[in-house]
Design a protein around this motif. Structure first.
Motif, short mmCIF file in Angstrom:
data_model
loop_
_atom_site.label_atom_id
_atom_site.label_comp_id
_atom_site.label_asym_id
_atom_site.label_seq_id
_atom_site.Cartn_x
_atom_site.Cartn_y
_atom_site.Cartn_z
N LEU A 30 0.31 -1.21 -0.46
CA LEU A 30 -0.19 -0.24 0.27
C LEU A 30 0.81 1.36 -0.12
O LEU A 30 1.57 1.44 0.42
N ASP A 31 0.41 2.27 -0.57
CA ASP A 31 1.30 3.65 -0.77
C ASP A 31 0.27 4.54 0.52
O ASP A 31 -1.16 4.08 0.46
N VAL A 32 0.99 5.25 0.83
CA VAL A 32 0.83 6.13 1.82
C VAL A 32 -0.68 7.10 1.32
O VAL A 32 -1.52 7.03 1.46
N MET A 33 -0.10 7.72 0.49
CA MET A 33 -0.37 8.58 -0.22
C MET A 33 -1.66 8.22 -1.22
O MET A 33 -1.18 8.49 -2.79
N LEU A 34 -3.02 7.87 -1.33
CA LEU A 34 -3.66 7.70 -2.38
C LEU A 34 -4.84 9.00 -1.98
O LEU A 34 -5.16 9.56 -1.66
N PRO A 35 -5.52 9.04 -3.31
CA PRO A 35 -6.62 9.93 -3.11
C PRO A 35 -7.98 8.76 -2.69
O PRO A 35 -7.95 7.66 -2.49
N GLY A 36 -8.91 9.78 -1.89
CA GLY A 36 -10.24 8.89 -1.23
C GLY A 36 -9.03 9.17 0.82
O GLY A 36 -8.96 9.51 1.14
N LEU A 37 -8.93 7.35 0.67
CA LEU A 37 -8.72 6.88 1.47
C LEU A 37 -7.33 6.88 1.80
O LEU A 37 -6.91 6.16 0.23
N ASP A 38 -6.84 7.21 3.35
CA ASP A 38 -5.30 7.07 2.84
C ASP A 38 -5.03 5.28 2.94
O ASP A 38 -5.47 4.56 3.48
N GLY A 39 -3.50 5.89 2.85
CA GLY A 39 -3.28 4.43 2.96
C GLY A 39 -3.65 3.75 4.31
O GLY A 39 -3.24 2.89 4.28
N PHE A 40 -2.79 4.74 5.50
CA PHE A 40 -3.43 4.47 6.35
C PHE A 40 -4.71 3.80 6.53
O PHE A 40 -4.72 2.73 7.97
N THR A 41 -5.43 4.37 6.48
CA THR A 41 -6.44 3.79 6.77
C THR A 41 -7.15 2.79 5.91
O THR A 41 -7.81 1.53 6.26
N VAL A 42 -6.60 2.63 4.70
CA VAL A 42 -7.51 1.47 3.85
C VAL A 42 -5.90 0.37 4.60
O VAL A 42 -6.83 -1.38 5.05
N GLY A 43 -5.04 0.38 4.47
CA GLY A 43 -4.38 -0.65 5.97
C GLY A 43 -4.86 -1.20 6.89
O GLY A 43 -4.89 -2.23 7.22
N GLN A 44 -5.37 -0.53 8.21
CA GLN A 44 -6.16 -0.53 9.07
C GLN A 44 -7.61 -1.71 8.99
O GLN A 44 -7.71 -2.60 9.80
#
Length: 225
Positions: free
Chosen positions: A51-65
């Motif tokens: 996962l890249d951290v800087m993503l459009p919409g949901l950021d990578g931290f949120t997606v990863g969690q």
């Protein structure tokens, strides 16, 4: 030999293109997304998420969690241009590795291999459940009594695998619907109920008295292992 599947989320098309091509050349099956919106829908068959951290919409931290909550045995590797120690510590609260950009592709491949080896034995290759043998890596279910394979639709398998990932846990209709469809459950919607009925017709010895997918009246469903 079955290729190991990687979920790769990177919105920069140039970086995503060459990284995907490199990993494919290394023998991986790469599912590349440019945002995290569909991550929960596709990670089920993947061995690792990048996962890249800087993503459009949901950021990578949120997606990863979210991914780690629903798929705790799937390793997550974070990629980020952020080098601050606070960002790394934040990522490593749920992720299994954190690589800063720019990175050498050989280092990325080495870290992927380490994570895959580390998590290799944590997910069983096959689950025995009543008369069913469930081969997780192959998305395949066999009736051990008749030695025949049970064919499920993509959505049916997604529902069943979601229940299997939460053994003995009562899941509400809201939890199941959000986990499988990625949308909020609307009270009165019969979609989930219809899919459960069709699942039981295929999986249960007696669909009228199910002992695999249990209904917990007034709450939701459970698979007991």
């Amino acid at each position: 030999m079955t290729k190991q599947k990687l979920l790769y989320i990177e919105d920069d098309r140039e970086i995503g293109s060459w990284t995907s091509a490199y990993l494919i050349d290394r023998g991986y099956d790469v599912h590349w997304l440019t945002s995290g919106e569909q991550a929960l829908q596709v990670i089920g068959g993947c061995d690792l998420a990048i996962l890249d951290v800087m993503l459009p919409g949901l950021d990578g931290f949120t997606v990863g969690q979210r991914l780690k909550k629903e798929f705790p045995h799937t390793p997550i590797l974070m990629l980020s241009a952020r080098t601050a120690i606070d960002d790394k510590l934040h990522g490593l609260q749920f992720a299994d590795d954190y690589v800063t950009k720019p990175f050498h592709p050989d280092e990325l491949a080495a870290r992927i291999e380490v994570l895959l080896r580390r998590f290799e034995k944590q997910t069983p290759a096959m689950i025995k459940l009543k008369h069913l043998h469930i081969y997780l890596e192959e998305n395949r279910i066999v009736d051990n009594n008749t030695e025949t394979e049970i064919a499920l639709t993509g959505k049916q398998y997604h529902i069943f695998s979601y229940l299997l990932r939460h053994p003995n846990q009562i899941l509400t209709k809201e939890q199941l619907y959000e986990g499988v469809w990625g949308a909020s459950y609307i009270d009165g919607d019969k979609t989930l109920m219809v899919h459960i009925r069709h699942l039981r017709e295929k999986l249960e010895r007696n669909p009228g008295e199910p002992d695999i997918i249990e209904t917990i009246r007034g709450i939701g469903y459970r698979v007991k292992q």
